[in-house]
Scaffold this motif. Structure first.
Motif, PDB file in Angstrom:
ATOM      1  N   ILE A  83      44.581  50.043  35.145  1.00  0.00           N
ATOM      2  CA  ILE A  83      46.190  50.596  35.019  1.00  0.00           C
ATOM      3  C   ILE A  83      46.557  49.548  33.574  1.00  0.00           C
ATOM      4  N   TRP A  84      45.953  48.749  32.867  1.00  0.00           N
ATOM      5  CA  TRP A  84      46.916  48.130  31.994  1.00  0.00           C
ATOM      6  C   TRP A  84      45.271  47.764  31.505  1.00  0.00           C
ATOM      7  N   LYS A  85      45.613  47.043  30.181  1.00  0.00           N
ATOM      8  CA  LYS A  85      44.663  46.410  29.419  1.00  0.00           C
ATOM      9  C   LYS A  85      45.516  45.128  28.286  1.00  0.00           C
ATOM     10  N   GLY A  86      45.143  44.134  28.782  1.00  0.00           N
ATOM     11  CA  GLY A  86      45.339  42.969  27.817  1.00  0.00           C
ATOM     12  C   GLY A  86      44.542  41.774  27.002  1.00  0.00           C
ATOM     13  N   ALA A  87      45.241  40.353  27.212  1.00  0.00           N
ATOM     14  CA  ALA A  87      44.650  39.126  26.753  1.00  0.00           C
ATOM     15  C   ALA A  87      45.935  38.534  27.357  1.00  0.00           C
ATOM     16  N   ILE A  88      44.650  37.507  28.353  1.00  0.00           N
ATOM     17  CA  ILE A  88      45.879  36.232  28.057  1.00  0.00           C
ATOM     18  C   ILE A  88      45.835  35.115  27.115  1.00  0.00           C
ATOM     19  N   ALA A  89      46.956  35.086  26.529  1.00  0.00           N
ATOM     20  CA  ALA A  89      46.653  33.923  25.342  1.00  0.00           C
ATOM     21  C   ALA A  89      46.849  32.396  26.154  1.00  0.00           C
ATOM     22  N   PHE A  90      45.722  31.775  26.168  1.00  0.00           N
ATOM     23  CA  PHE A  90      45.311  30.281  26.724  1.00  0.00           C
ATOM     24  C   PHE A  90      45.096  29.268  25.510  1.00  0.00           C
ATOM     25  N   GLY A  91      46.466  28.788  24.877  1.00  0.00           N
ATOM     26  CA  GLY A  91      45.999  27.763  23.896  1.00  0.00           C
ATOM     27  C   GLY A  91      45.659  28.738  22.689  1.00  0.00           C
ATOM     28  N   VAL A 134      43.138  30.059  23.285  1.00  0.00           N
ATOM     29  CA  VAL A 134      41.689  30.989  23.363  1.00  0.00           C
ATOM     30  C   VAL A 134      42.245  31.858  23.519  1.00  0.00           C
ATOM     31  N   ASN A 135      41.728  33.229  22.992  1.00  0.00           N
ATOM     32  CA  ASN A 135      42.096  34.788  23.656  1.00  0.00           C
ATOM     33  C   ASN A 135      41.718  34.878  25.150  1.00  0.00           C
ATOM     34  N   VAL A 136      41.761  35.749  25.778  1.00  0.00           N
ATOM     35  CA  VAL A 136      40.671  36.156  26.715  1.00  0.00           C
ATOM     36  C   VAL A 136      40.947  37.353  27.145  1.00  0.00           C
ATOM     37  N   PRO A 137      40.303  38.420  27.051  1.00  0.00           N
ATOM     38  CA  PRO A 137      40.459  40.181  26.957  1.00  0.00           C
ATOM     39  C   PRO A 137      40.633  40.081  28.610  1.00  0.00           C
ATOM     40  N   VAL A 138      41.180  41.057  28.772  1.00  0.00           N
ATOM     41  CA  VAL A 138      40.851  41.503  30.373  1.00  0.00           C
ATOM     42  C   VAL A 138      41.174  42.460  30.633  1.00  0.00           C
ATOM     43  N   LYS A 139      41.245  43.624  32.114  1.00  0.00           N
ATOM     44  CA  LYS A 139      41.549  44.780  32.166  1.00  0.00           C
ATOM     45  C   LYS A 139      42.449  43.998  33.514  1.00  0.00           C
ATOM     46  N   VAL A 140      42.958  45.387  33.863  1.00  0.00           N
ATOM     47  CA  VAL A 140      43.880  44.556  35.229  1.00  0.00           C
ATOM     48  C   VAL A 140      44.199  45.642  35.953  1.00  0.00           C
ATOM     49  N   TYR A 141      43.327  45.937  37.870  1.00  0.00           N
ATOM     50  CA  TYR A 141      43.610  46.473  38.304  1.00  0.00           C
ATOM     51  C   TYR A 141      44.497  45.908  39.404  1.00  0.00           C
ATOM     52  N   SER A 142      44.910  47.158  40.201  1.00  0.00           N
ATOM     53  CA  SER A 142      45.669  46.359  41.614  1.00  0.00           C
ATOM     54  C   SER A 142      44.398  46.380  42.241  1.00  0.00           C
ATOM     55  N   ALA A 143      45.602  44.372  42.984  1.00  0.00           N
ATOM     56  CA  ALA A 143      44.248  44.218  43.924  1.00  0.00           C
ATOM     57  C   ALA A 143      44.484  44.896  45.277  1.00  0.00           C
ATOM     58  N   THR A 144      45.968  44.985  46.062  1.00  0.00           N
ATOM     59  CA  THR A 144      46.195  45.648  47.045  1.00  0.00           C
ATOM     60  C   THR A 144      46.326  46.750  47.002  1.00  0.00           C
ATOM     61  N   GLU A 145      46.251  47.423  48.651  1.00  0.00           N
ATOM     62  CA  GLU A 145      46.871  49.575  48.270  1.00  0.00           C
ATOM     63  C   GLU A 145      47.023  49.522  50.281  1.00  0.00           C
ATOM     64  N   ASP A 146      47.804  50.911  50.477  1.00  0.00           N
ATOM     65  CA  ASP A 146      48.772  50.922  51.342  1.00  0.00           C
ATOM     66  C   ASP A 146      47.611  51.414  52.138  1.00  0.00           C
ATOM     67  N   HIS A 147      47.682  51.696  52.879  1.00  0.00           N
ATOM     68  CA  HIS A 147      46.880  51.920  54.095  1.00  0.00           C
ATOM     69  C   HIS A 147      47.459  53.207  54.865  1.00  0.00           C
TER      70      HIS A 147
END
Length: 344
Positions: free
Chosen positions: A4-12, A14-27
């Motif tokens: 649902i989204w792309k970004g990067a974790i700024a860790f000092g 260090v740059n960590v590129p990541v993809k973001v997914y919904s971890a839960t869903e409505d049943h």
């Protein structure tokens, strides 16, 4: 899953590129509203209160109202705010996990490495494992600046959005301030009850009974033939409703009223499907023709060609003379003739 989204974790540094997914869903089983008389879908419109028009989503902006004044904010103006357009997940602090109150947790997201090498991703995960801490982060998602926590679940980094401090209400209940005396025996008995029900939490052991019963009800109605084929039942009407082109009732009533006012008596009769073909003649001859038409319907068995071309007086008497028989043989014919004479 779909990112649902792309970004990067700024860790000092260090740059960590990541993809973001919904971890839960409505049943929950998705239900929509229908008219109980015919099963027609109930749909909602985005209608402007000023002009009354149905507005497309592309033409909708956001606004803020305060003290009787409304401030309109365009999409471009909202996107111009730096924090809202940032795709950076900034680590601002590492804290012990027990310091995060569960009431602050909002929604969870899985983070997937989005680079050729997952080394930076694994490095951040190992740092969290070795220090037994949670990373507090700030990020922007869906046009909102958010507070979050990075933690580990099954070797995957999980981003959990957190509520802001002022979004958690204070629990101020006067009843809890009342002094209550609890005996030692009562505490022992309650502790014994807790011990008797103690166990390890396994989420898979619990089911949503309501959704299970709802699914059974739906399946049973389908098996018994208690369902409608949407396309065959509603056809073009369902497709038209789906496109959002809904008839404006007020506009339809307004047009109908204007049409009746402008057409007059003969035009009104023509709208009802009962006026003769020569209803466009002047009003006097039109009334005469209408009277002759009504008389001809009720005296069809005894009328002759000469009576059809008789004078205005004889034509007007003809329907009155046969009114009694017309009511018995053709009750529909009497009412239009009566209404035309009244309109004349």
């Amino acid at each position: 899953m779909r990112a649902i989204w792309k970004g990067a974790i700024a860790f000092g540094l260090v740059n960590v590129p990541v993809k973001v997914y919904s971890a839960t869903e409505d049943h929950d089983i998705g239900l929509h509203q229908v008219h109980n008389a015919d099963g027609g879908r109930i749909r909602y419109q985005r209608r402007c209160e000023v002009c009354g028009e149905i507005v497309d989503y592309a033409d909708i902006d956001k606004a803020y109202e305060e003290d009787g004044r409304t401030v309109i904010l365009t999409r471009d103006e909202l996107k111009s705010i730096p924090a809202e357009s940032s795709h950076e997940i900034e680590v601002v602090q590492f804290v012990p996990s027990e310091q995060l109150d569960p009431i602050m947790f909002e929604k969870s997201y899985y983070l997937e490495p989005d680079s050729k090498s997952p080394k930076a991703y694994v490095l951040l995960r190992r740092a969290l494992e070795d220090t037994d801490r949670v990373a507090v982060v700030q990020f922007a998602l869906r046009e909102k600046t958010r507070l979050g926590a990075l933690r580990i679940r099954d070797d995957v980094l999980v981003l959990q959005s957190l509520l802001w401090a002022d979004e958690v209400r204070e629990a101020a209940f006067p009843a809890l301030e009342t002094a209550v005396r609890i005996s030692a025996q009562e505490r022992e008995m309650s502790a014994a009850l807790v011990d008797s029900m103690a166990g390890d939490f396994e989420p898979g052991q619990f089911t949503d009974d309501y959704q299970v019963q709802l699914r059974k009800l739906i399946d049973a109605k389908i098996e018994q033939g208690e369902s409608l084929d949407t396309e065959q039942t509603f056809g073009a009407e369902a497709a038209e409703a789906g496109s959002g082109e809904v008839i404006d009732l007020m506009e339809a009533l307004k047009r109908s009223l204007e049409k009746k006012r402008g057409g007059g008596g003969a035009a009104q009769a023509d709208d009802e499907g009962k006026a003769p073909a020569k209803a466009s003649r002047p009003s006097a001859s039109g009334r005469s023709a209408a009277s002759k038409g009504a008389g001809a319907k009720t005296t069809a068995a005894r009328s002759t060609a000469s009576k059809a071309t008789a004078s205005k007086d004889s034509a007007a008497k003809a329907p009155a003379k046969t009114a009694g028989k017309a009511a018995a043989t053709e009750p529909v014919a009497k009412e239009p003739a009566k209404s035309r004479r009244k309109g004349a």
